[in-house]
Design an enzyme around this catalytic site. Structure first.
Site, PDB file in Angstrom:
ATOM      1  N   CYS A 155       3.584  -5.585  16.214  1.00  8.75           N
ATOM      2  CA  CYS A 155       3.009  -4.615  17.136  1.00  8.75           C
ATOM      3  C   CYS A 155       1.511  -4.910  17.241  1.00  8.75           C
ATOM      4  O   CYS A 155       0.836  -5.083  16.224  1.00  8.75           O
ATOM      5  CB  CYS A 155       3.286  -3.194  16.637  1.00  8.75           C
ATOM      6  SG  CYS A 155       5.063  -2.918  16.437  1.00  8.75           S
ATOM      7  N   SER A 210      10.576   6.224   9.708  1.00 10.46           N
ATOM      8  CA  SER A 210       9.992   5.813  10.983  1.00 10.46           C
ATOM      9  C   SER A 210      10.426   4.400  11.324  1.00 10.46           C
ATOM     10  O   SER A 210      10.310   3.492  10.510  1.00 10.46           O
ATOM     11  CB  SER A 210       8.462   5.876  10.886  1.00 10.46           C
ATOM     12  OG  SER A 210       7.881   5.339  12.058  1.00 10.46           O
ATOM     13  N   CYS A 235       3.044   8.514   2.115  1.00 10.97           N
ATOM     14  CA  CYS A 235       3.429   7.479   3.076  1.00 10.97           C
ATOM     15  C   CYS A 235       3.819   6.228   2.276  1.00 10.97           C
ATOM     16  O   CYS A 235       2.992   5.623   1.604  1.00 10.97           O
ATOM     17  CB  CYS A 235       2.223   7.243   3.979  1.00 10.97           C
ATOM     18  SG  CYS A 235       2.518   6.024   5.230  1.00 10.97           S
ATOM     19  N   CYS A 241      -1.191  -2.864  15.327  1.00 10.80           N
ATOM     20  CA  CYS A 241      -0.945  -2.539  13.919  1.00 10.80           C
ATOM     21  C   CYS A 241      -1.440  -3.657  13.023  1.00 10.80           C
ATOM     22  O   CYS A 241      -1.116  -4.825  13.241  1.00 10.80           O
ATOM     23  CB  CYS A 241       0.556  -2.328  13.702  1.00 10.80           C
ATOM     24  SG  CYS A 241       1.019  -2.184  11.961  1.00 10.80           S
ATOM     25  N   GLU A 257       0.796  -1.229   0.000  1.00 12.46           N
ATOM     26  CA  GLU A 257       0.000   0.000   0.000  1.00 12.46           C
ATOM     27  C   GLU A 257       0.828   1.278   0.000  1.00 12.46           C
ATOM     28  O   GLU A 257       1.980   1.284   0.418  1.00 12.46           O
ATOM     29  CB  GLU A 257      -0.865   0.047   1.267  1.00 12.46           C
ATOM     30  CG  GLU A 257      -1.766  -1.113   1.388  1.00 12.46           C
ATOM     31  CD  GLU A 257      -2.486  -1.119   2.720  1.00 12.46           C
ATOM     32  OE1 GLU A 257      -3.285  -2.022   2.940  1.00 12.46           O
ATOM     33  OE2 GLU A 257      -2.236  -0.210   3.532  1.00 12.46           O
ATOM     34  N   GLY A 270       5.688  -2.221   6.790  1.00 15.77           N
ATOM     35  CA  GLY A 270       7.032  -2.750   6.990  1.00 15.77           C
ATOM     36  C   GLY A 270       7.927  -1.903   7.864  1.00 15.77           C
ATOM     37  O   GLY A 270       7.610  -0.761   8.208  1.00 15.77           O
ATOM     38  N   GLU A 271       9.056  -2.491   8.244  1.00 12.90           N
ATOM     39  CA  GLU A 271      10.044  -1.811   9.090  1.00 12.90           C
ATOM     40  C   GLU A 271      11.232  -1.426   8.192  1.00 12.90           C
ATOM     41  O   GLU A 271      12.006  -2.296   7.777  1.00 12.90           O
ATOM     42  CB  GLU A 271      10.461  -2.773  10.215  1.00 12.90           C
ATOM     43  CG  GLU A 271      11.677  -2.335  11.014  1.00 12.90           C
ATOM     44  CD  GLU A 271      11.619  -0.902  11.509  1.00 12.90           C
ATOM     45  OE1 GLU A 271      10.681  -0.529  12.220  1.00 12.90           O
ATOM     46  OE2 GLU A 271      12.547  -0.133  11.171  1.00 12.90           O
ATOM     47  N   CYS A 319       5.260  -7.444   7.549  1.00 12.92           N
ATOM     48  CA  CYS A 319       6.243  -7.000   8.533  1.00 12.92           C
ATOM     49  C   CYS A 319       6.588  -8.180   9.423  1.00 12.92           C
ATOM     50  O   CYS A 319       5.732  -8.994   9.723  1.00 12.92           O
ATOM     51  CB  CYS A 319       5.657  -5.858   9.381  1.00 12.92           C
ATOM     52  SG  CYS A 319       6.880  -5.071  10.465  1.00 12.92           S
ATOM     53  N   ASN A 369      -6.305   3.831  15.176  1.00 11.07           N
ATOM     54  CA  ASN A 369      -7.234   3.571  14.084  1.00 11.07           C
ATOM     55  C   ASN A 369      -7.671   2.106  14.186  1.00 11.07           C
ATOM     56  O   ASN A 369      -6.891   1.211  13.905  1.00 11.07           O
ATOM     57  CB  ASN A 369      -6.496   3.822  12.765  1.00 11.07           C
ATOM     58  CG  ASN A 369      -7.451   4.231  11.673  1.00 11.07           C
ATOM     59  OD1 ASN A 369      -8.627   3.872  11.689  1.00 11.07           O
ATOM     60  ND2 ASN A 369      -6.938   4.969  10.720  1.00 11.07           N
ATOM     61  N   CYS A 419      -2.541   2.085   7.809  1.00 11.26           N
ATOM     62  CA  CYS A 419      -1.569   1.070   7.434  1.00 11.26           C
ATOM     63  C   CYS A 419      -2.106  -0.364   7.441  1.00 11.26           C
ATOM     64  O   CYS A 419      -2.601  -0.841   8.438  1.00 11.26           O
ATOM     65  CB  CYS A 419      -0.459   1.225   8.474  1.00 11.26           C
ATOM     66  SG  CYS A 419       0.880   0.121   8.394  1.00 11.26           S
ATOM     67  N   SER A 421       8.725   4.992  16.802  1.00  8.46           N
ATOM     68  CA  SER A 421       7.421   4.535  17.300  1.00  8.46           C
ATOM     69  C   SER A 421       7.582   4.095  18.743  1.00  8.46           C
ATOM     70  O   SER A 421       7.831   2.932  19.024  1.00  8.46           O
ATOM     71  CB  SER A 421       6.916   3.375  16.429  1.00  8.46           C
ATOM     72  OG  SER A 421       6.618   3.854  15.145  1.00  8.46           O
ATOM     73  N   LEU A 422       7.432   5.032  19.654  1.00 12.36           N
ATOM     74  CA  LEU A 422       7.656   4.747  21.071  1.00 12.36           C
ATOM     75  C   LEU A 422       6.421   4.068  21.684  1.00 12.36           C
ATOM     76  O   LEU A 422       6.493   2.967  22.192  1.00 12.36           O
ATOM     77  CB  LEU A 422       8.010   6.037  21.807  1.00 12.36           C
ATOM     78  CG  LEU A 422       8.518   5.861  23.224  1.00 12.36           C
ATOM     79  CD1 LEU A 422       9.814   5.085  23.263  1.00 12.36           C
ATOM     80  CD2 LEU A 422       8.706   7.222  23.914  1.00 12.36           C
ATOM     81  N   HIS A 423       5.301   4.750  21.660  1.00 14.23           N
ATOM     82  CA  HIS A 423       3.985   4.200  22.014  1.00 14.23           C
ATOM     83  C   HIS A 423       3.782   3.809  23.476  1.00 14.23           C
ATOM     84  O   HIS A 423       2.650   3.551  23.886  1.00 14.23           O
ATOM     85  CB  HIS A 423       3.626   2.988  21.152  1.00 14.23           C
ATOM     86  CG  HIS A 423       3.636   3.246  19.683  1.00 14.23           C
ATOM     87  ND1 HIS A 423       3.075   4.361  19.113  1.00 14.23           N
ATOM     88  CD2 HIS A 423       4.158   2.524  18.655  1.00 14.23           C
ATOM     89  CE1 HIS A 423       3.230   4.309  17.804  1.00 14.23           C
ATOM     90  NE2 HIS A 423       3.893   3.217  17.502  1.00 14.23           N
TER      91      HIS A 423
HETATM   92  N1  SAH Z   1       7.511  -0.030  11.013  1.00 15.79           N
HETATM   93  C1  SAH Z   1       7.709   1.355  11.180  1.00 15.79           C
HETATM   94  C2  SAH Z   1       7.025   2.207  10.124  1.00 15.79           C
HETATM   95  C3  SAH Z   1       5.661   1.763   9.691  1.00 15.79           C
HETATM   96  S1  SAH Z   1       4.356   1.872  10.896  1.00 15.79           S
HETATM   97  C4  SAH Z   1       7.293   1.778  12.567  1.00 15.79           C
HETATM   98  O1  SAH Z   1       6.676   0.969  13.267  1.00 15.79           O
HETATM   99  O2  SAH Z   1       7.602   2.906  12.940  1.00 15.79           O
HETATM  100  C5  SAH Z   1       4.038   3.649  10.862  1.00 15.79           C
HETATM  101  C6  SAH Z   1       3.314   4.201  12.072  1.00 15.79           C
HETATM  102  O3  SAH Z   1       1.927   3.855  12.049  1.00 15.79           O
HETATM  103  C7  SAH Z   1       3.872   3.665  13.385  1.00 15.79           C
HETATM  104  O4  SAH Z   1       4.087   4.686  14.316  1.00 15.79           O
HETATM  105  C8  SAH Z   1       2.755   2.767  13.809  1.00 15.79           C
HETATM  106  O5  SAH Z   1       2.836   2.572  15.158  1.00 15.79           O
HETATM  107  C9  SAH Z   1       1.529   3.483  13.339  1.00 15.79           C
HETATM  108  N2  SAH Z   1       0.327   2.625  13.319  1.00 15.79           N
HETATM  109  C10 SAH Z   1       0.256   1.344  12.933  1.00 15.79           C
HETATM  110  N3  SAH Z   1      -1.010   0.865  13.087  1.00 15.79           N
HETATM  111  C11 SAH Z   1      -1.755   1.872  13.581  1.00 15.79           C
HETATM  112  C12 SAH Z   1      -3.151   1.990  13.933  1.00 15.79           C
HETATM  113  N4  SAH Z   1      -3.999   0.979  13.807  1.00 15.79           N
HETATM  114  N5  SAH Z   1      -3.575   3.190  14.393  1.00 15.79           N
HETATM  115  C13 SAH Z   1      -2.706   4.225  14.497  1.00 15.79           C
HETATM  116  N6  SAH Z   1      -1.410   4.163  14.174  1.00 15.79           N
HETATM  117  C14 SAH Z   1      -0.916   3.002  13.730  1.00 15.79           C
HETATM  118 FE1  SF4 Z   2       5.667  -3.474  11.648  1.00 14.28          FE
HETATM  119 FE2  SF4 Z   2       5.634  -0.798  12.175  1.00 14.28          FE
HETATM  120 FE3  SF4 Z   2       3.356  -2.255  12.144  1.00 14.28          FE
HETATM  121 FE4  SF4 Z   2       5.113  -2.589  14.116  1.00 14.28          FE
HETATM  122  S1  SF4 Z   2       3.946  -0.710  13.664  1.00 14.28           S
HETATM  123  S2  SF4 Z   2       4.042  -4.245  12.991  1.00 14.28           S
HETATM  124  S3  SF4 Z   2       7.036  -2.361  13.041  1.00 14.28           S
HETATM  125  S4  SF4 Z   2       4.693  -1.873  10.403  1.00 14.28           S
END
Ligand code: SAH
Ligand code: SF4
Length: 407
Positions: free
Chosen positions: A144, A236, A133, A147, A120, A204-205, A140, A337, A380, A258-260
């Site tokens: 997470c 990211s 984006c 995600c 995507e 992806g990462e 991936c 989301n 994503c 992506s600290l979270h």
């Molecule tokens: N893998 C990398 C980059 C792709 S994810 C990373 O994790 O940073 C890009 C961003 O989208 C990350 O900060 C991720 O945490 C966020 N993200 C993924 N799923 C999400 C969701 N359902 N709602 C909000 N943000 C989300």
């Molecule tokens: Fe992969 Fe980034 Fe999603 Fe984590 S947030 S599963 S590293 S794409």
């Protein structure tokens, strides 16, 4: 041949670099090749050194600066040679499976690789900028919990051409290739382009596909290529600590992390990579990130999950950590989301606002990101998943496999 990327542990699923796959009919796809590689490909196909050098320069300009999609239109190359180029080479972008435009202007594409894997790309227009984006992998390896991409298995890394190809497709779709020097009006202003920024935040990462991401971004940043400044590009990462210094040195774009979560317990749960590279280690790597300063701050992404990571105490701990490591930081608060089968809910609006205030009152910028493109499932991993629904049992099995690989 690129160097082997060494990642400690068992979680690097694609350790062997692959040469760029040939296009249809065995032709060499030029998209994704560096200037030097284009020149080498031309020499290998039979041009003498001088010709190869000249043509490589012309092709580079035509492909990356003008957005040419075939050789026939390259009027600065003699006709018979254009035909020869078309026999040996291709200028192939990923295939567009679906392109959707949301009511708020957000665009989303489902793209397909030459070997049939879907991934995507999303474009988000704002008043003062437009952000693309971009994906780095199909699926991936990380998992997470919030995600949607994390529920997918990693199919493969994207090639440099498939990463640059995304930017080129977006420019095609937005009609934003610059006119030729001959046609160029004095009012053409690259600063006025809709597509002004790039974030490596798709599927992806990116730091697990380091070489391809670096090579692709070098082309995106080339002054006679796509011409985007590194200050307008953000990579990211979920926290692949051993690759962060190299990212700063060899790519040099802005960093988002992506600290979270701010405690080991919660981050271990929602970003399982934390079990390998903990919060303190991650923040040390941020403090050492080359080029980070007050003018170029590191962005901490923080997805707001109800009752999980959104308390006042969490906000205060976030401030303490940023101060402890003296990080030039800003915090992006991302409303979660939701997707079908997710274990979490988005925090209430009031809670997010309060969290933002606490961070902001400590002198750290903490804007709340507006959810965009909800009507087209622009988060994503969601479009791809809508196309191929997996059962809950299958998702659980994939998650268990990924957890075992991390242990
Ligand atoms: N893998 C990398 C980059 C792709 S994810 C990373 O994790 O940073 C890009 C961003 O989208 C990350 O900060 C991720 O945490 C966020 N993200 C993924 N799923 C999400 C969701 N359902 N709602 C909000 N943000 C989300
Ligand atoms: Fe992969 Fe980034 Fe999603 Fe984590 S947030 S599963 S590293 S794409």
């Amino acid at each position: 041949m690129t160097e082997l990327m060494s990642i400690p542990g068992h979680i690097d699923p694609v350790p062997v670099p692959r040469p760029q796959a040939p296009a249809e009919g065995g032709r060499v796809n030029l998209i994704g090749l560096s200037k030097v590689q284009i020149r080498a490909a031309l020499s290998e196909a039979g041009l003498d050194e001088k010709q190869a050098k000249l043509r490589a320069k012309q092709l580079w300009h035509q492909i990356y600066n003008r957005g040419a999609t075939d050789f026939a239109a390259m009027s600065d190359i003699a006709k018979p040679q254009r035909a020869w180029l078309a026999e040996c080479f291709a200028i192939e972008r990923p295939e567009v499976v679906v392109e959707q435009v949301s009511t708020d202007g957000t665009r989303k594409w489902l793209l397909r690789t030459h070997d049939g894997h879907d991934f995507e790309m999303v474009f988000i227009p704002d008043a003062d900028r437009g952000t693309l984006c971009v994906s780095s992998q199909v699926g991936c390896t990380l998992n997470c919990r919030f995600c949607h991409t994390g529920t997918m298995r990693l199919v493969r890394n994207l090639e440099p051409g498939e990463i640059v190809g995304q930017v080129m497709l977006a420019r095609d779709s937005l009609g934003e290739w610059p006119p030729s020097a001959a046609e160029q009006q004095s009012n053409y202003d690259p600063e006025g382009r809709m597509l002004s920024n790039i974030v490596m935040m798709g599927m992806g990462e990116p730091l697990y596909n380091f070489d391809a991401v670096r090579d692709a971004l070098k082309i995106v940043m080339d002054g006679d290529g796509l011409g985007l400044s590194r200050r307008r590009i953000t990579l990211s990462t979920s926290g692949v600590v051993p690759m962060m210094a190299r990212a700063g040195e060899e790519i040099g774009v802005n960093l988002a992390v992506s600290l979270h979560a701010v405690t080991k317990e919660v981050r271990d749960e929602i970003v399982p990579l934390n079990r390998k590279y903990g919060i303190e280690e991650l923040l040390e790597a941020c403090a050492a990130y080359p080029g980070a300063n007050n003018a170029r701050r590191i962005t901490f992404e923080y997805v707001m999950l109800k009752g999980k990571n959104d308390s006042d105490a969490d906000a205060r701990e976030l401030v303490r950590l940023i101060r402890k490591y003296k990080l030039p930081a800003k915090v992006n608060l991302i409303p979660f989301n939701p997707w079908p089968g997710a274990d979490y809910e988005c925090s209430d609006e009031e809670r997010i606002r309060r969290f933002s205030e606490i961070v902001f009152e400590a002198g750290i910028s903490a804007p709340i990101r507006r959810p965009r493109g909800r009507d087209i499932m622009a988060a994503c991993g969601q479009l791809k998943s809508a196309a191929e629904k997996k059962s809950r049992a299958e998702l659980d099995r994939i998650a268990a496999e990924k957890q075992a690989a991390l242990a």
